[in-house]
Design a protein around this motif. Sequence first.
Motif, PDB file in Angstrom:
ATOM      1  N   ASN A  35     -63.775  16.466 -88.111  1.00  9.27           N
ATOM      2  CA  ASN A  35     -64.572  17.558 -88.659  1.00  9.27           C
ATOM      3  C   ASN A  35     -63.651  18.689 -89.121  1.00  9.27           C
ATOM      4  O   ASN A  35     -62.763  19.119 -88.386  1.00  9.27           O
ATOM      5  CB  ASN A  35     -65.550  18.065 -87.596  1.00  9.27           C
ATOM      6  CG  ASN A  35     -66.358  19.247 -88.057  1.00  9.27           C
ATOM      7  OD1 ASN A  35     -65.894  20.379 -88.033  1.00  9.27           O
ATOM      8  ND2 ASN A  35     -67.591  18.978 -88.466  1.00  9.27           N
ATOM      9  N   SER A  36     -63.846  19.157 -90.348  1.00 10.46           N
ATOM     10  CA  SER A  36     -62.919  20.133 -90.939  1.00 10.46           C
ATOM     11  C   SER A  36     -62.862  21.434 -90.147  1.00 10.46           C
ATOM     12  O   SER A  36     -61.790  22.052 -90.021  1.00 10.46           O
ATOM     13  CB  SER A  36     -63.320  20.414 -92.394  1.00 10.46           C
ATOM     14  OG  SER A  36     -64.643  20.906 -92.470  1.00 10.46           O
ATOM     15  N   ASN A  37     -63.990  21.887 -89.592  1.00 16.39           N
ATOM     16  CA  ASN A  37     -63.980  23.115 -88.802  1.00 16.39           C
ATOM     17  C   ASN A  37     -63.177  22.941 -87.510  1.00 16.39           C
ATOM     18  O   ASN A  37     -62.425  23.832 -87.108  1.00 16.39           O
ATOM     19  CB  ASN A  37     -65.409  23.548 -88.472  1.00 16.39           C
ATOM     20  CG  ASN A  37     -66.156  24.052 -89.687  1.00 16.39           C
ATOM     21  OD1 ASN A  37     -65.553  24.589 -90.620  1.00 16.39           O
ATOM     22  ND2 ASN A  37     -67.477  23.863 -89.703  1.00 16.39           N
ATOM     23  N   VAL A  38     -63.331  21.785 -86.871  1.00 15.35           N
ATOM     24  CA  VAL A  38     -62.575  21.502 -85.649  1.00 15.35           C
ATOM     25  C   VAL A  38     -61.085  21.400 -85.960  1.00 15.35           C
ATOM     26  O   VAL A  38     -60.243  21.939 -85.226  1.00 15.35           O
ATOM     27  CB  VAL A  38     -63.081  20.194 -84.998  1.00 15.35           C
ATOM     28  CG1 VAL A  38     -62.193  19.800 -83.819  1.00 15.35           C
ATOM     29  CG2 VAL A  38     -64.527  20.353 -84.552  1.00 15.35           C
ATOM     30  N   LEU A  39     -60.770  20.746 -87.065  1.00 15.06           N
ATOM     31  CA  LEU A  39     -59.365  20.606 -87.459  1.00 15.06           C
ATOM     32  C   LEU A  39     -58.750  21.968 -87.740  1.00 15.06           C
ATOM     33  O   LEU A  39     -57.600  22.241 -87.366  1.00 15.06           O
ATOM     34  CB  LEU A  39     -59.275  19.722 -88.700  1.00 15.06           C
ATOM     35  CG  LEU A  39     -57.900  19.193 -89.080  1.00 15.06           C
ATOM     36  CD1 LEU A  39     -57.298  18.361 -87.950  1.00 15.06           C
ATOM     37  CD2 LEU A  39     -57.986  18.371 -90.355  1.00 15.06           C
ATOM     38  N   ARG A  40     -59.521  22.863 -88.342  1.00 18.14           N
ATOM     39  CA  ARG A  40     -59.033  24.205 -88.625  1.00 18.14           C
ATOM     40  C   ARG A  40     -58.769  24.964 -87.330  1.00 18.14           C
ATOM     41  O   ARG A  40     -57.771  25.674 -87.200  1.00 18.14           O
ATOM     42  CB  ARG A  40     -60.080  24.935 -89.486  1.00 18.14           C
ATOM     43  CG  ARG A  40     -59.478  25.947 -90.408  1.00 18.14           C
ATOM     44  CD  ARG A  40     -60.366  26.407 -91.532  1.00 18.14           C
ATOM     45  NE  ARG A  40     -61.788  26.180 -91.355  1.00 18.14           N
ATOM     46  CZ  ARG A  40     -62.483  25.335 -92.114  1.00 18.14           C
ATOM     47  NH1 ARG A  40     -61.905  24.627 -93.069  1.00 18.14           N
ATOM     48  NH2 ARG A  40     -63.794  25.184 -91.922  1.00 18.14           N
ATOM     49  N   GLN A  41     -59.659  24.814 -86.349  1.00 16.15           N
ATOM     50  CA  GLN A  41     -59.453  25.448 -85.047  1.00 16.15           C
ATOM     51  C   GLN A  41     -58.165  24.955 -84.386  1.00 16.15           C
ATOM     52  O   GLN A  41     -57.389  25.736 -83.826  1.00 16.15           O
ATOM     53  CB  GLN A  41     -60.637  25.134 -84.117  1.00 16.15           C
ATOM     54  CG  GLN A  41     -61.884  25.960 -84.335  1.00 16.15           C
ATOM     55  CD  GLN A  41     -62.950  25.592 -83.315  1.00 16.15           C
ATOM     56  OE1 GLN A  41     -63.721  24.650 -83.512  1.00 16.15           O
ATOM     57  NE2 GLN A  41     -62.990  26.316 -82.212  1.00 16.15           N
ATOM     58  N   LEU A  42     -57.970  23.645 -84.452  1.00 10.32           N
ATOM     59  CA  LEU A  42     -56.786  23.061 -83.823  1.00 10.32           C
ATOM     60  C   LEU A  42     -55.513  23.565 -84.488  1.00 10.32           C
ATOM     61  O   LEU A  42     -54.565  23.976 -83.799  1.00 10.32           O
ATOM     62  CB  LEU A  42     -56.860  21.534 -83.907  1.00 10.32           C
ATOM     63  CG  LEU A  42     -55.675  20.752 -83.326  1.00 10.32           C
ATOM     64  CD1 LEU A  42     -55.492  21.056 -81.843  1.00 10.32           C
ATOM     65  CD2 LEU A  42     -55.863  19.252 -83.556  1.00 10.32           C
ATOM     66  N   ARG A  43     -55.477  23.570 -85.809  1.00  6.32           N
ATOM     67  CA  ARG A  43     -54.286  24.038 -86.518  1.00  6.32           C
ATOM     68  C   ARG A  43     -54.024  25.515 -86.231  1.00  6.32           C
ATOM     69  O   ARG A  43     -52.873  25.926 -86.045  1.00  6.32           O
ATOM     70  CB  ARG A  43     -54.454  23.828 -88.028  1.00  6.32           C
ATOM     71  CG  ARG A  43     -54.444  22.364 -88.442  1.00  6.32           C
ATOM     72  CD  ARG A  43     -54.239  22.228 -89.952  1.00  6.32           C
ATOM     73  NE  ARG A  43     -54.403  20.858 -90.397  1.00  6.32           N
ATOM     74  CZ  ARG A  43     -53.499  19.897 -90.265  1.00  6.32           C
ATOM     75  NH1 ARG A  43     -52.349  20.160 -89.666  1.00  6.32           N
ATOM     76  NH2 ARG A  43     -53.743  18.680 -90.728  1.00  6.32           N
ATOM     77  N   SER A  44     -55.089  26.300 -86.177  1.00  2.34           N
ATOM     78  CA  SER A  44     -54.932  27.729 -85.902  1.00  2.34           C
ATOM     79  C   SER A  44     -54.357  27.963 -84.507  1.00  2.34           C
ATOM     80  O   SER A  44     -53.480  28.820 -84.322  1.00  2.34           O
ATOM     81  CB  SER A  44     -56.290  28.426 -86.041  1.00  2.34           C
ATOM     82  OG  SER A  44     -56.196  29.789 -85.698  1.00  2.34           O
ATOM     83  N   TYR A  45     -54.830  27.196 -83.534  1.00  2.00           N
ATOM     84  CA  TYR A  45     -54.336  27.348 -82.160  1.00  2.00           C
ATOM     85  C   TYR A  45     -52.858  26.967 -82.055  1.00  2.00           C
ATOM     86  O   TYR A  45     -52.081  27.638 -81.361  1.00  2.00           O
ATOM     87  CB  TYR A  45     -55.168  26.488 -81.217  1.00  2.00           C
ATOM     88  CG  TYR A  45     -54.666  26.497 -79.796  1.00  2.00           C
ATOM     89  CD1 TYR A  45     -54.832  27.621 -78.986  1.00  2.00           C
ATOM     90  CD2 TYR A  45     -54.012  25.387 -79.260  1.00  2.00           C
ATOM     91  CE1 TYR A  45     -54.365  27.636 -77.682  1.00  2.00           C
ATOM     92  CE2 TYR A  45     -53.545  25.396 -77.956  1.00  2.00           C
ATOM     93  CZ  TYR A  45     -53.720  26.526 -77.173  1.00  2.00           C
ATOM     94  OH  TYR A  45     -53.254  26.546 -75.882  1.00  2.00           O
ATOM     95  N   LEU A  46     -52.460  25.914 -82.759  1.00  2.80           N
ATOM     96  CA  LEU A  46     -51.082  25.432 -82.638  1.00  2.80           C
ATOM     97  C   LEU A  46     -50.093  26.249 -83.471  1.00  2.80           C
ATOM     98  O   LEU A  46     -48.887  26.206 -83.212  1.00  2.80           O
ATOM     99  CB  LEU A  46     -51.015  23.963 -83.071  1.00  2.80           C
ATOM    100  CG  LEU A  46     -51.716  22.948 -82.147  1.00  2.80           C
ATOM    101  CD1 LEU A  46     -51.716  21.569 -82.778  1.00  2.80           C
ATOM    102  CD2 LEU A  46     -51.033  22.920 -80.778  1.00  2.80           C
ATOM    103  N   ARG A  47     -50.591  27.021 -84.425  1.00  8.10           N
ATOM    104  CA  ARG A  47     -49.702  27.721 -85.363  1.00  8.10           C
ATOM    105  C   ARG A  47     -48.721  28.647 -84.647  1.00  8.10           C
ATOM    106  O   ARG A  47     -47.521  28.630 -84.920  1.00  8.10           O
ATOM    107  CB  ARG A  47     -50.528  28.488 -86.396  1.00  8.10           C
ATOM    108  CG  ARG A  47     -49.703  29.032 -87.554  1.00  8.10           C
ATOM    109  CD  ARG A  47     -50.598  29.560 -88.668  1.00  8.10           C
ATOM    110  NE  ARG A  47     -51.374  28.470 -89.265  1.00  8.10           N
ATOM    111  CZ  ARG A  47     -52.701  28.399 -89.269  1.00  8.10           C
ATOM    112  NH1 ARG A  47     -53.429  29.364 -88.712  1.00  8.10           N
ATOM    113  NH2 ARG A  47     -53.325  27.387 -89.844  1.00  8.10           N
TER     114      ARG A  47
END
Length: 309
Positions: free
Chosen positions: A280-292
Motif C-alpha cells: 500500500n502506497s501510504n504504508v510504504l510512504r510511512q516506512l520510508r519516512s521513518y527510516l529516512r
Amino acid sequence: MANLLSYVLFLALRAYAAPPEYIQRWPDGFTPAPGDPSNDSVTPSLIPPPGSSKHPPHSIIIGVRKGGTRALLEMLDIHPEVAAAATEVHFFDWDENYSKGFDWYREQMPYSYPTQITIEKTPGYFTSQVAPARIHAMNSSIRLLLILRDPTERVISDYTQVYFNRLENHKPVQAIENMLVKNGALNTRYKAIQRSLYDVHMRNWLQHFPLEQIHIVDGDTLIHDPLPELQRVERFLDLPPRIEASNFYFNQTKGFYCIRSDGHERCLHESKGRPHPPVNSNVLRQLRSYLRQHNRNFYRLIGRTFNWQ
C-alpha cells in the motif's frame, strides 16, 4: 584388477584436485574387492586434502539479513585463495553455540590451504547485541564485511522470505500491511523494521571495531554490477585480483547475475530474487519516512552516502 586400479586412480585425483573439502579412504587394513558386497555396508572415513587444515575465519560477513550475504559469499568463493564456510554458523549470536567454545567454532570451518583465507557469513551477527564483543574477543584485528541494501527494500524482502517459509510449512500468513501497521501507526517494533535501523546496529559495532576494519559492500550495486564491488573486497582483504568480468553472466530469466567458474555455471538458490509483494502506497510512504532519519544518521557514522529512497 582394472576396476581396482581405476578406483586407486580416482582417489589420487581426488586427493590433489582443487578444491575438494574431503577425500574418501577406506579404514586401514580393509580394501574391498570390486563387486564385494562390503562396498555397500562399509562407510569410508573422511580425511582432509593433504596440506590443508581448519582455521578460525580471517574475515566474517556479518550481515545484513536479506542484504545479499549469500551472493557475496558465493561470488568471493570464485577466488582461489578463499575458502568459504558452507553454512551459517551462528556462533557469536546464539548462546547455545557460543557456549560450545572456539574449538567447536573452528571445526565448523572448511579445510583450507596455507595460501587461502577462511570466510564465514552469518547475517544475524550485525543486529546482535553480543556478537561484536564476542568477535573482538576472538580476534580484535579481524576484517569484517557488511553488505547492505536499501533498508526499505530490505524490510519487504525480509517479509517475503518469512511469508514463503510459512507457506511451505503450511502455517498461516498475513498481508505485509498487517505486519507493518498496528493500530493505525507504523509498527516500529516489527523485527524486519528493527533490522533495517542500520545506524543503531552500526554504533554497537563501532564500540568494538574501528571503521577501517569494516568494509561496507553496496548490495544493490553487487546485484546489478558485481565486479567493481568484488574488486573493492579483494583489495580490502589483501587478496590478489583474481575475480574477472568473465566470472559472471546475466540470467535473463532470473533477472540477476549468475556465476561462471572452473567451467561450471551456477545461480543462487531459487529462493533468491523472489518478486516482492505490492505494498500500500501510504504504508510504504510511512516506512520510508521513518527510516529516512536513521539513514542520515548512518551516513554520518560511516562518512558515506547511498542512493536509498
